[in-house]
Design an enzyme around this catalytic site. Structure first.
Site, PDB file in Angstrom:
ATOM      1  N   HIS A   3       0.840  -1.210   0.130  1.00 47.99           N
ATOM      2  CA  HIS A   3       0.167   0.052  -0.148  1.00 47.99           C
ATOM      3  C   HIS A   3       0.840   1.242   0.033  1.00 47.99           C
ATOM      4  O   HIS A   3       0.548   2.198  -0.748  1.00 47.99           O
ATOM      5  CB  HIS A   3      -0.890   0.009   1.427  1.00 47.99           C
ATOM      6  CG  HIS A   3      -1.756  -0.779   1.410  1.00 47.99           C
ATOM      7  ND1 HIS A   3      -2.065  -1.835   2.279  1.00 47.99           N
ATOM      8  CD2 HIS A   3      -2.854  -1.355   0.473  1.00 47.99           C
ATOM      9  CE1 HIS A   3      -2.999  -2.831   2.219  1.00 47.99           C
ATOM     10  NE2 HIS A   3      -3.615  -2.427   1.195  1.00 47.99           N
ATOM     11  N   SER A  17      -3.004  -7.822   2.575  1.00 44.68           N
ATOM     12  CA  SER A  17      -3.258  -7.909   4.044  1.00 44.68           C
ATOM     13  C   SER A  17      -3.741  -9.121   4.494  1.00 44.68           C
ATOM     14  O   SER A  17      -3.473  -9.553   5.727  1.00 44.68           O
ATOM     15  CB  SER A  17      -4.372  -6.492   4.282  1.00 44.68           C
ATOM     16  OG  SER A  17      -3.924  -5.402   4.021  1.00 44.68           O
ATOM     17  N   LYS A  50     -16.093  -7.444   5.276  1.00 41.80           N
ATOM     18  CA  LYS A  50     -14.888  -8.025   5.340  1.00 41.80           C
ATOM     19  C   LYS A  50     -14.604  -8.506   6.946  1.00 41.80           C
ATOM     20  O   LYS A  50     -13.602  -9.341   7.275  1.00 41.80           O
ATOM     21  CB  LYS A  50     -13.693  -7.065   4.811  1.00 41.80           C
ATOM     22  CG  LYS A  50     -13.784  -7.299   3.522  1.00 41.80           C
ATOM     23  CD  LYS A  50     -12.507  -6.503   3.009  1.00 41.80           C
ATOM     24  CE  LYS A  50     -12.376  -6.443   1.486  1.00 41.80           C
ATOM     25  NZ  LYS A  50     -11.096  -5.887   1.124  1.00 41.80           N
ATOM     26  N   ARG A  67      -1.706  -6.523  -8.406  1.00 39.44           N
ATOM     27  CA  ARG A  67      -0.720  -7.270  -8.060  1.00 39.44           C
ATOM     28  C   ARG A  67      -0.641  -8.250  -9.047  1.00 39.44           C
ATOM     29  O   ARG A  67       0.267  -8.821  -9.270  1.00 39.44           O
ATOM     30  CB  ARG A  67      -0.958  -7.800  -6.648  1.00 39.44           C
ATOM     31  CG  ARG A  67      -0.755  -6.947  -5.516  1.00 39.44           C
ATOM     32  CD  ARG A  67      -1.137  -7.430  -4.250  1.00 39.44           C
ATOM     33  NE  ARG A  67      -2.175  -8.078  -4.385  1.00 39.44           N
ATOM     34  CZ  ARG A  67      -3.361  -8.247  -3.431  1.00 39.44           C
ATOM     35  NH1 ARG A  67      -2.914  -7.989  -2.008  1.00 39.44           N
ATOM     36  NH2 ARG A  67      -4.571  -8.478  -3.701  1.00 39.44           N
TER      37      ARG A  67
END
Length: 163
Positions: free
Chosen positions: A17, A133, A41, A95
């Site tokens: 990030h 993460s 989430k 990514r």
């Protein structure tokens, strides 16, 4: 003034990030980091904790880059958040191909909702492409060393949370 919005859950903020934030600062005069509440989430850290972690990193990066960086929690549609902060550009990090497929759909929907807001993709640096993460939290939860993936303060927060 060029205003960009870099949205995410940042649970927790990673070196990946931070790389995207640093590079986005080259593109805009003001970068708003949108911290999504995203109750679906089930984040490990509260909104307040995530905002504090992001603010600490943003302060350092703002001094380093000379770009104004603001942290803005949000719980509405991304395109509405972009309007709220007057962003002309949404910055997204990629990514892998799987990221692109999801992001491609999001861009299409956002263009229908407001074609005046452009989306810019920044590819993750090769050193950070594997960092997610979710994986960082899993490694930390199982007692692994995540110092190569997060800053020292974030590592300490993870150690404290999982102790």
């Amino acid at each position: 003034m060029r205003i960009g919005l870099y949205p995410g859950t940042f649970d927790p903020i990673t070196l990946g990030h931070i790389d995207i934030i640093r590079r986005a600062c080259l593109l805009v005069d003001r970068l708003v980091i949108g911290v999504a509440i995203n109750r679906d989430k089930g984040p490990l850290f509260s909104l307040e904790e995530r905002v504090a972690m992001v603010e600490a990193e943003a302060d350092r990066l703002a001094r380093e880059t000379g770009t104004e960086i603001v942290v803005h929690p949000f719980d509405n549609l991304l395109i509405d958040c972009a309007r709220d902060v007057n962003a002309q550009v949404i910055v997204r990090g990629l990514r892998a191909i799987a990221d692109f497929e999801y992001e491609y759909q999001m861009v299409g929907m956002n263009r229908v909702l407001d074609a005046s807001v452009e989306t810019v993709f920044l590819m993750a640096d090769a050193h950070y492409q594997a960092i997610a993460s979710k994986l960082v939290k899993e490694i930390a939860r199982l007692g692994g060393d995540v110092r190569n993936f997060v800053t020292a303060p974030v590592n300490e927060a993870l150690l404290e949370r999982y102790s």
